[in-house]
Design a protein around this motif. Structure first.
Motif, PDB file in Angstrom:
ATOM      1  N   TYR A  84       0.667  -1.283  -0.064  1.00 39.57           N
ATOM      2  CA  TYR A  84      -0.161  -0.003   0.173  1.00 39.57           C
ATOM      3  C   TYR A  84       0.944   1.233  -0.192  1.00 39.57           C
ATOM      4  O   TYR A  84       0.380   2.231  -0.451  1.00 39.57           O
ATOM      5  CB  TYR A  84      -0.904  -0.022   1.187  1.00 39.57           C
ATOM      6  N   LEU A  85       2.010   1.316   0.540  1.00 38.72           N
ATOM      7  CA  LEU A  85       2.927   2.343   0.439  1.00 38.72           C
ATOM      8  C   LEU A  85       3.330   2.723  -0.747  1.00 38.72           C
ATOM      9  O   LEU A  85       3.507   4.073  -1.152  1.00 38.72           O
ATOM     10  CB  LEU A  85       4.148   2.301   1.411  1.00 38.72           C
ATOM     11  N   THR A  86       3.637   1.706  -1.640  1.00 33.24           N
ATOM     12  CA  THR A  86       4.492   2.067  -3.052  1.00 33.24           C
ATOM     13  C   THR A  86       3.299   1.792  -4.084  1.00 33.24           C
ATOM     14  O   THR A  86       3.610   2.071  -5.226  1.00 33.24           O
ATOM     15  CB  THR A  86       5.684   1.182  -3.104  1.00 33.24           C
ATOM     16  N   LEU A  87       2.486   1.234  -3.946  1.00 30.77           N
ATOM     17  CA  LEU A  87       1.360   0.715  -4.936  1.00 30.77           C
ATOM     18  C   LEU A  87      -0.103   1.358  -4.698  1.00 30.77           C
ATOM     19  O   LEU A  87      -0.359   2.140  -5.416  1.00 30.77           O
ATOM     20  CB  LEU A  87       1.140  -0.674  -5.174  1.00 30.77           C
ATOM     21  N   ILE A 132       3.577   3.751 -11.757  1.00 29.74           N
ATOM     22  CA  ILE A 132       3.616   3.638 -10.218  1.00 29.74           C
ATOM     23  C   ILE A 132       3.657   1.932 -10.361  1.00 29.74           C
ATOM     24  O   ILE A 132       4.537   1.550  -9.616  1.00 29.74           O
ATOM     25  CB  ILE A 132       2.270   3.988  -9.874  1.00 29.74           C
ATOM     26  N   ILE A 133       2.843   1.274 -11.226  1.00 31.27           N
ATOM     27  CA  ILE A 133       2.744   0.036 -11.472  1.00 31.27           C
ATOM     28  C   ILE A 133       4.066  -0.587 -12.053  1.00 31.27           C
ATOM     29  O   ILE A 133       4.633  -1.743 -11.592  1.00 31.27           O
ATOM     30  CB  ILE A 133       1.577  -0.716 -12.367  1.00 31.27           C
ATOM     31  N   GLU A 134       4.686  -0.236 -13.037  1.00 35.07           N
ATOM     32  CA  GLU A 134       5.866  -0.436 -13.664  1.00 35.07           C
ATOM     33  C   GLU A 134       7.304  -0.420 -12.550  1.00 35.07           C
ATOM     34  O   GLU A 134       7.737  -1.386 -12.535  1.00 35.07           O
ATOM     35  CB  GLU A 134       6.487   0.402 -14.666  1.00 35.07           C
ATOM     36  N   ARG A 135       7.046   0.663 -11.861  1.00 31.38           N
ATOM     37  CA  ARG A 135       8.100   0.670 -10.945  1.00 31.38           C
ATOM     38  C   ARG A 135       8.050  -0.441  -9.825  1.00 31.38           C
ATOM     39  O   ARG A 135       9.045  -1.043  -9.060  1.00 31.38           O
ATOM     40  CB  ARG A 135       8.025   1.936 -10.001  1.00 31.38           C
ATOM     41  N   PHE A 136       6.737  -0.682  -9.225  1.00 33.72           N
ATOM     42  CA  PHE A 136       6.566  -1.707  -8.468  1.00 33.72           C
ATOM     43  C   PHE A 136       7.034  -3.012  -9.136  1.00 33.72           C
ATOM     44  O   PHE A 136       7.830  -3.940  -8.353  1.00 33.72           O
ATOM     45  CB  PHE A 136       5.294  -1.917  -7.982  1.00 33.72           C
TER      46      PHE A 136
END
Length: 998
Positions: free
Chosen positions: A62-65, A102-106
């Motif tokens: 939840y913090l990064t996505l 955001i999704i690609e970074r995760f």
């Protein structure tokens, strides 16, 4: 799969050699004691990836996505959805670009820090797509009870009450999370957390515990697992965990977007397999590509079926979209069935008695083989034991697509969908009885004898189906269709199916291929619209209320209506019971929640405030209301109830009436919609049971004798969500309205304000503004000495001019206060959200900060953070150059929304979709809204596709238009332009009769 020789073996083996012992132990915990052993997994997925290191901590999700995606989701959409924001380095990014980033970074972080097996994370990111983990059997009420026990709080305490009554407003105004169960849990847990910081549970640990939870089923076995989570997670972690258990994530990105960013073929593989595991384990490397054979459906592998598009246009336009030609103008008309979409797979298998093995899956990929049977000799089968003669000689294997419906053999009619599972269970126990039974109506054949047929036309597929299947009477039957060549042939068939209480029609293009998991114009639904003869004059008494969720949380958003008992019936019931009965007793009839405006809700609240009583399951008001299912089951139980003498009468319209067990009357309205409040009637003059039956009988007779009229109000609007409105204290009807989403916000908490002047527009006194600040958590002071104090002014008085002259402090207009409150109420759960300042918010800007706020809006003044109102939108349009207006392509936007899986019928921005409008000297503002929200314009009132004629309220041509349209077989509705603007303001289509010109 395609050939992988170009991938070096050493590259694929290297990760296995570098795996941590912790990663191996984690994988064993997750997969080592599931439905398949590790050896079976390795045999079935020999090339599945293995992670090098332990999975990420759960809170990283939840913090990064999740949180970044939710923050991005709150940015305005609409005509500005493609506009781009200037990033910190001068680059331009759109909300869609931000979401993908955001999704690609995760994903990139997972590959780098964990490995290539992202299945553990995807099971939590898109839990509704995980078919490998069984349903938990947990709903909000059960979870609330478990949490009350885990936290050892009294269920009758404020927090206990809030958890168990999560749709209701929080007691003592402590809760702003009404209607959001996970948010309500966060509030309660935050007061008594075991951990204040994020816990140390990793994603693998959470999956292991959720696997245990899914097999526990009983509340006593589930309680220690929830307690384990409570002891090892903080409040925010538990909130997201609860959303995963309920499979209600809504994080601002669809599974399609996530799949596409994981692998270009991920969505295709999911469509043919419905397996999240396969998507993650077979497509972990982007160099792996699905070839043509891998993209087709396969035997004993659940696929995502093709869906029918919603009716968004006239029947003429729908037929035209099927691309008829002079040589082949044919389209097909099928009856729309009221059942459950089902796919049947049959394969040769000598290990099964009878030599054929079956599998059944629903549209949601739920396996129903246990219910309908795995073979001809299955003694526990509700279907397969009866259909041995259905498959013609030479059929070795086959995949069929159809609808499982309930059939009443005694009446020889279809029974409503709600009784399907009960009928199947009964058929298992008594296979040759005369009770209700499942009937499989087949309308497509997608595979025959190892040949995939999806690339063949529907016409060819039906030829194969007819050659492969022989009807077994009322067990399995090929669904019939009729050929047609003109739109005029549709309406008579629609009348016929509605008279027989059917769902409607489906129009199909016989020249079309089968497209997996797609809703397109090759199949289109045609449902009956509201009939004027039956459904527009039912005045019923409100006897119950239901609290809403989301934007409707904390307030009554829908109502139960009942039918009073007539004198004769009342006396008969009194004699039967040999007791004194309450003359106000009612029978539950239907539930209605569509068509209400904010003023309607406010009016009902005004007349019923303080008169509602909580519904107690153990002590129901038997003398006042009788529900369906008797007092043991209490079907459609309301949250609160009210005595008829204290209640109101409302007028509703509906598509038809149908039988049901959910309401005491045994019959209910299909697709009811609120028309108006009948304050001129009391409970004694509301519709009675006998009066309704007489009305229903008369309507049925008229349907047989003549054609019924169809009203334009489409039933697909029944799910459109509305935002209620509230007038801020002290304001009049013609001033600022803010959407209501619960009690006053705390948006100004911790801030101090000095209010120097009144508000010019809307007219608000200085005292009103100070009260507004206090009501929303702010502090009002008398001096501006503290540099942190916010100065508010809207007129250049002496003291304001003095501040300007010093040029040390910004002066904020009251409009910023209004916008912050409005946005905080719209963003449920974000009650502390302060909006960035925009140029129009500033009465005075210090010289050193000139232009600083310009980056918070685009070139037209459109805010990047604030949701615009209809007035704002019209003002923005007026600033845009004509080239922008000419280039605007509503169809392109619709296509983009469909691509991302948007539900158009739940979007106010498409409320006029399917309406073809002729405007007679209508204000430009109304025409702009019509075009923006999906409406189509006709150049002439003669156009047969016209559904609405819109005029000014003072138009002198209304009578002339009525006469001109009088002889049309299907007359357009004539309404004033206020119908457009009011519908837009209420975010739902309103009843046209309110806007019929004089």
């Amino acid at each position: 799969m395609s050939d992988l020789d170009d991938i070096e073996m050493s590259d694929r083996d290297e990760p296995e050699q570098q795996r941590d012992d912790d990663a191996i132990n984690e994988e064993h915990k997750m997969y080592g004691h599931g439905a398949m052993t590790e050896q079976e997994l390795n045999e079935k997925y020999p090339k599945r990836p293995h992670n090098l290191h332990k999975t990420l901590y759960f809170h990283e999700l939840y913090l990064t996505l999740f949180n970044p995606l939710n923050d991005n989701k709150k940015r305005p959409t609409g005509p500005q959805m493609n506009r781009r924001k200037i990033g910190p380095h001068g680059t331009k990014t759109s909300p869609n670009d931000i979401r993908k980033g955001i999704i690609e970074r995760f994903i990139a972080r997972w590959r780098k820090e964990v490995g290539h097996d992202i299945y553990p994370a995807f099971r939590l990111i898109v839990p509704e797509k995980d078919r490998d983990r069984a349903m938990y059997g947990l709903k909000e009420m059960t979870l609330g009870k478990i949490l009350v026990r885990v936290m050892k709080i009294d269920k009758n305490s404020d927090d206990g009450y809030n958890l168990l009554h999560w749709k209701l407003p929080g007691v003592k105004n402590t809760s702003a999370m009404a209607g959001d169960f996970a948010g309500r849990c966060f509030e309660v847990i935050s007061k008594r957390p075991i951990l204040t910081k994020p816990g140390k549970m990793r994603i693998a640990d959470v999956n292991e515990q959720l696997d245990r939870l899914s097999v526990a089923q009983k509340e006593e076995n589930q309680l220690p697992i929830i307690e384990y989570f409570y002891n090892n997670m903080n409040a925010e972690e538990l909130m997201w965990l609860i959303r995963m258990i309920l499979r209600q994530m809504k994080v601002g990105a669809t599974e399609k977007t996530i799949f596409d960013l994981w692998h270009p073929d991920a969505e295709s593989l999911f469509n043919i397999s419905s397996s999240l595991r396969r998507v993650c384990w077979e497509l972990w490397d982007e160099r792996i590509k699905l070839d043509g054979n891998d993209k087709g459906i396969a035997l004993m592998q659940c696929f995502q079926p093709q869906l029918a598009a919603f009716q968004m246009r006239s029947i003429e336009a729908m037929v035209a979209r099927m691309n008829p030609t002079e040589s082949d103008p044919v389209f097909w008309i099928e009856e729309k069935l009221d059942g459950e979409r089902m796919q049947l797979h049959m394969i040769e298998d000598e290990s099964v008695p009878g030599g054929k093995r079956f599998a059944f899956w629903s549209r949601k990929a739920k396996d129903y083989t246990y219910l309908y049977g795995n073979g001809f000799e299955d003694e526990n089968a509700a279907l397969t034991r009866h259909i041995k003669s259905a498959f013609n000689e030479g059929v070795r294997n086959i995949v069929l697509d159809g609808e499982m419906i309930t059939w009443d053999p005694e009446q020889d009619v279809i029974v409503g969908f709600g009784s399907l599972k009960t009928a199947a269970l009964s058929e298992q126990k008594n296979p040759y009885g005369s009770g209700h039974r499942p009937l499989f109506r087949v309308f497509d054949c997608l595979l025959l004898n190892d040949t995939v047929l999806t690339r063949y036309t529907l016409r060819k597929r039906r030829e194969v189906l007819s050659a492969s299947i022989t009807d077994v009477h009322r067990r399995i039957e090929v669904h019939k269709y009729e050929e047609a060549t003109s739109p005029q042939e549709v309406e008579p068939r629609l009348r016929k199916v509605v008279a027989e209480s059917s769902e409607g029609l489906v129009l199909k293009n016989p020249r079309s291929e089968y497209r997996l998991n797609d809703r397109n114009d090759d199949w289109m639904k045609v449902k009956p619209e509201y009939m004027t003869e039956f459904g527009e004059a039912l005045d019923c008494i409100v006897v119950g209320g239901y609290y809403g969720s989301g934007h409707r949380g904390g307030k009554l958003s829908s109502f139960m209506c009942g039918l009073r008992l007539d004198d004769d019936m009342f006396q008969y019931s009194q004699q039967q019971s040999q007791t004194t009965m309450n003359p106000q007793k009612t029978w539950s009839f239907f539930k209605v929640g569509g068509g209400f405006t904010a003023n309607d809700y406010a009016e009902i609240r005004h007349h019923t405030d303080g008169k509602w009583m909580d519904w107690e399951f153990k002590n129901p008001p038997k003398d006042w209301i009788e529900l369906g299912g008797g007092w043991e089951n209490q079907y459609e139980k309301p949250d609160v109830w009210i005595k008829p003498e204290d209640s109101v009468v409302i007028s509703v319209k509906a598509a038809s009436a149908g039988s049901t067990q959910q309401f005491r009357t045994g019959v209910t309205l299909r697709f009811p919609r609120f028309k108006k409040l009948r304050l001129d009637k009391d409970w004694k003059s509301a519709l009675s049971w006998m009066e309704f039956n007489a009305l229903k009988k008369r309507a049925e007779e008229e349907h047989q004798e003549k054609q019924f009229k169809i009203d334009d109000e489409r039933t697909k609007r029944k799910t459109t969500k509305r935002k209620r409105t509230l007038v801020i204290q002290g304001q009049e009807d013609d001033v600022l309205m803010t959407p209501y989403a619960g009690p006053a916000t705390q948006v100004f908490e911790g801030l101090s304000f000095v209010v120097m002047t009144e508000c010019v527009k809307p007219k608000k006194s200085k005292a009103d503004l100070e009260q507004l600040v206090k009501a929303n958590g702010g502090n009002v002071v008398a001096s501006d000495r503290d540099p942190k104090t916010i100065i508010v002014a809207d007129r250049k008085l002496v003291k304001v001019a003095s501040v300007q002259k010093r040029d040390e402090r910004n002066i904020i207009r009251p409009s910023w206060l209004f916008d912050c409150i409005r946005q905080s109420e719209l963003d449920v759960g974000r009650t502390s959200l302060l909006l960035p300042l925009e140029p129009y918010h500033l009465f005075h800007t210090v010289s050193a900060e000139a232009g600083k706020c310009d980056d918070n809006v685009d070139e037209f003044g459109d805010s990047y953070a604030r949701d615009v109102t209809s007035e704002d939108l019209l003002a923005l349009f007026s600033k845009m150059p004509k080239a922008v207006e000419r280039d605007y392509d509503g169809a392109g936007m619709l296509e983009q929304l469909n691509e991302h899986g948007s539900e158009l019928d739940a979007m106010p921005g498409w409320m006029f979709q399917g309406r073809t409008v002729y405007c007679d000297d209508v204000p430009a503002e109304a025409m702009r809204l019509l075009e923006f929200a999906g409406g189509r314009f006709a150049d002439s009132v003669e156009d047969e596709a016209v559904t609405h004629v819109i005029v000014r309220a003072d138009s002198q041509r209304t009578g002339e238009l009525r006469q001109h349209l009088a002889f049309r077989p299907r007359q357009p509705r004539i309404v004033t332009d206020a119908w457009v603007t009011d519908s837009w303001a209420e975010k739902t289509l309103l009843d046209e009769e309110r806007y019929t010109p004089a």
